[in-house]
Design an enzyme around this catalytic site. Structure first.
Site, PDB file in Angstrom:
ATOM      1  N   ARG A 154       0.865  -1.176   0.000  1.00 53.82           N
ATOM      2  CA  ARG A 154       0.000   0.000   0.000  1.00 53.82           C
ATOM      3  C   ARG A 154       0.901   1.227   0.000  1.00 53.82           C
ATOM      4  O   ARG A 154       1.768   1.362   0.878  1.00 53.82           O
ATOM      5  CB  ARG A 154      -0.949   0.015   1.197  1.00 53.82           C
ATOM      6  CG  ARG A 154      -1.976  -1.121   1.180  1.00 53.82           C
ATOM      7  CD  ARG A 154      -3.093  -0.883   2.180  1.00 53.82           C
ATOM      8  NE  ARG A 154      -3.954   0.207   1.755  1.00 53.82           N
ATOM      9  CZ  ARG A 154      -4.880   0.752   2.537  1.00 53.82           C
ATOM     10  NH1 ARG A 154      -5.039   0.339   3.782  1.00 53.82           N
ATOM     11  NH2 ARG A 154      -5.644   1.729   2.085  1.00 53.82           N
TER      12      ARG A 154
ATOM     13  N   ASP B  81      -2.175   8.470   7.910  1.00 55.95           N
ATOM     14  CA  ASP B  81      -1.397   7.418   7.264  1.00 55.95           C
ATOM     15  C   ASP B  81      -0.032   7.921   6.820  1.00 55.95           C
ATOM     16  O   ASP B  81       0.889   7.119   6.658  1.00 55.95           O
ATOM     17  CB  ASP B  81      -2.167   6.868   6.066  1.00 55.95           C
ATOM     18  CG  ASP B  81      -3.312   5.970   6.507  1.00 55.95           C
ATOM     19  OD1 ASP B  81      -3.148   4.739   6.450  1.00 55.95           O
ATOM     20  OD2 ASP B  81      -4.351   6.494   6.924  1.00 55.95           O
TER      21      ASP B  81
ATOM     22  N   ASN C 140      -4.985  11.174   5.258  1.00 61.36           N
ATOM     23  CA  ASN C 140      -5.820  10.272   6.063  1.00 61.36           C
ATOM     24  C   ASN C 140      -6.976   9.800   5.183  1.00 61.36           C
ATOM     25  O   ASN C 140      -7.141  10.237   4.043  1.00 61.36           O
ATOM     26  CB  ASN C 140      -6.337  10.984   7.312  1.00 61.36           C
ATOM     27  CG  ASN C 140      -6.956  10.015   8.305  1.00 61.36           C
ATOM     28  OD1 ASN C 140      -6.309   9.044   8.715  1.00 61.36           O
ATOM     29  ND2 ASN C 140      -8.191  10.248   8.693  1.00 61.36           N
ATOM     30  N   LYS C 141      -7.773   8.890   5.719  1.00 63.13           N
ATOM     31  CA  LYS C 141      -8.870   8.309   4.961  1.00 63.13           C
ATOM     32  C   LYS C 141      -9.687   9.398   4.273  1.00 63.13           C
ATOM     33  O   LYS C 141      -9.995  10.437   4.871  1.00 63.13           O
ATOM     34  CB  LYS C 141      -9.768   7.499   5.911  1.00 63.13           C
ATOM     35  CG  LYS C 141     -10.981   6.894   5.252  1.00 63.13           C
ATOM     36  CD  LYS C 141     -10.599   5.833   4.237  1.00 63.13           C
ATOM     37  CE  LYS C 141     -11.830   5.260   3.572  1.00 63.13           C
ATOM     38  NZ  LYS C 141     -11.472   4.275   2.534  1.00 63.13           N
TER      39      LYS C 141
END
Length: 381
Positions: free
Chosen positions: A98, A253, A263-264
């Site tokens: 990822r 992240d 981030n998300k």
């Protein structure tokens, strides 16, 4: 080939299944994951016997969350070493599983470095494998300790910004024990407020398209006895307008050198709403999430995920005629193209504070963030 199997629970009793653990059955060492794609319907453990199996679990989000990805990456290198696979090949595939979460590569490098150092010194592959495992276990332990410190610092900041308690906190995605060696990042702060009697309400964004908030954060909040309410992502604005949000707490992240936060996806709109409504927007993440080699937000590679995550709703427990088990229920016409970035990037000027185990940065500037990281490295050394 990977040997993956699942262990099912047949009741709904609360458990303390860890998100990740190392096990050594007679047939050889394995990495055991709590399959987060099956929550909250069932608690299922997924067993990985090699790095490709772990890579598949990472990409499917069976294991996820920046800190836990770092831990998983380190254990993945140790697993390859213990089972006699090529460690460098395993490290490459794991590190690329990822692209946005920097912790994954950090964990991989740490275990790989320990393996190489021991192999260069002793020439013994078994000792090198043991060194890689020791590095993974140390990272796992350190993350749990970092989680506890972030909770303390985050709660102190909340109390400073919002004296009097009764905090109403909005959170996005999932940042609890499912993403950590401890009790998490942003969720750990909310949990600390709950335990101290100072959390009035946890607002939980459902977090489309994979519903990590609805499936995972609500799951953790319910198990912790917290007062929480689930909302659709696009309902957050009405909460702010009604004055029902005192603070936003999210994880990260990757944090660029200038303080930009990946981030998300959906985090950036919350930051804009928070700024307009004069609500603190607080990011909670370990120092390992700060990437000094990424200069700014524009340099962060944002993972693009498959369109079916948007055009279908995953419902593994619901049988649908003509569909394979575990498939999704279509919610868009066949052939619909979907825009599905896994993350968005919030610029530092919209971030009230970044809380780490080593300290709090506020206001968020490149200089303050670099100083914090330097101080953390000196303490570690």
């Amino acid at each position: 080939m990977a040997d993956q199997y699942a262990q099912f629970r047949e009741d709904n009793r609360p458990t303390e299944i860890p998100a990740l653990r190392w096990d050594e059955p007679p047939e050889g060492p394995v990495l055991v994951l709590l399959d987060q794609t099956r929550l909250p319907a069932e608690e299922v453990e997924l067993v990985c016997t090699d790095a490709p199996a772990l890579v598949a679990a990472i990409r499917s989000l069976a294991v996820r969350g920046a800190p836990l990805l770092g831990i998983a990456g380190a254990y993945g290198v140790a697993l390859a070493a213990a089972r006699g696979f090529d460690v460098d090949d395993a490290a490459v595939t794991l590190g690329q599983a990822r692209p946005t979460a920097v912790n994954l590569a950090v964990g991989v490098r740490r275990a790989q470095g320990a393996y190489r150092a021991e192999l260069a010194g002793s020439g013994d592959r078994e000792q090198a494998a043991a060194a890689a495992l020791a590095a993974a276990r140390a990272l796992h332990r350190e993350d749990a300790e970092a989680s506890a410190r972030m909770a303390v610092r985050g709660l102190a900041l909340l109390d400073e910004l919002l004296p009097g308690g009764g905090h109403r906190v909005l959170t996005h995605c999932n940042t609890g024990s499912l993403v950590s060696g401890g009790e998490g990042t942003a969720f750990a702060v909310a949990l600390a407020a709950h335990r101290a009697g100072r959390l009035r309400r946890l607002w939980v964004d459902e977090t489309r398209p994979l519903l990590q908030g609805a499936r995972l954060t609500a799951y953790e909040a319910a198990r912790s006895g917290m007062a929480y309410t689930l909302l659709t992502d696009n309902a957050a604005g009405s909460l702010f307008a009604a004055g029902e949000v005192d603070a936003v707490l999210i994880g990260a992240d990757r944090i660029a050198a200038d303080g930009s936060v990946a981030n998300k996806v959906g985090s950036y709109p919350l930051a804009v709403l928070a700024r307009y409504h004069h609500v603190p927007f607080i990011v909670v993440a370990p120092v390992t999430t700060v990437d000094p080699d990424t200069p700014d937000g524009a340099s962060i590679e944002v993972e693009q995920r498959a369109g079916h995550e948007v055009t279908e709703i995953a419902a593994p427990q619901v049988p649908v005629a003509g569909m394979e088990a575990g498939g999704g229920i279509p919610v868009a016409p066949l052939g619909t193209q979907a825009y599905n970035p896994a993350f968005d990037v919030t610029p530092p000027e919209l971030v009230t504070a970044i809380v780490t185990e080593a300290g709090v940065v506020s206001p968020v500037t490149a200089e303050a963030l670099a100083e914090l990281c330097d101080r953390s490295r000196r303490v570690t050394i």
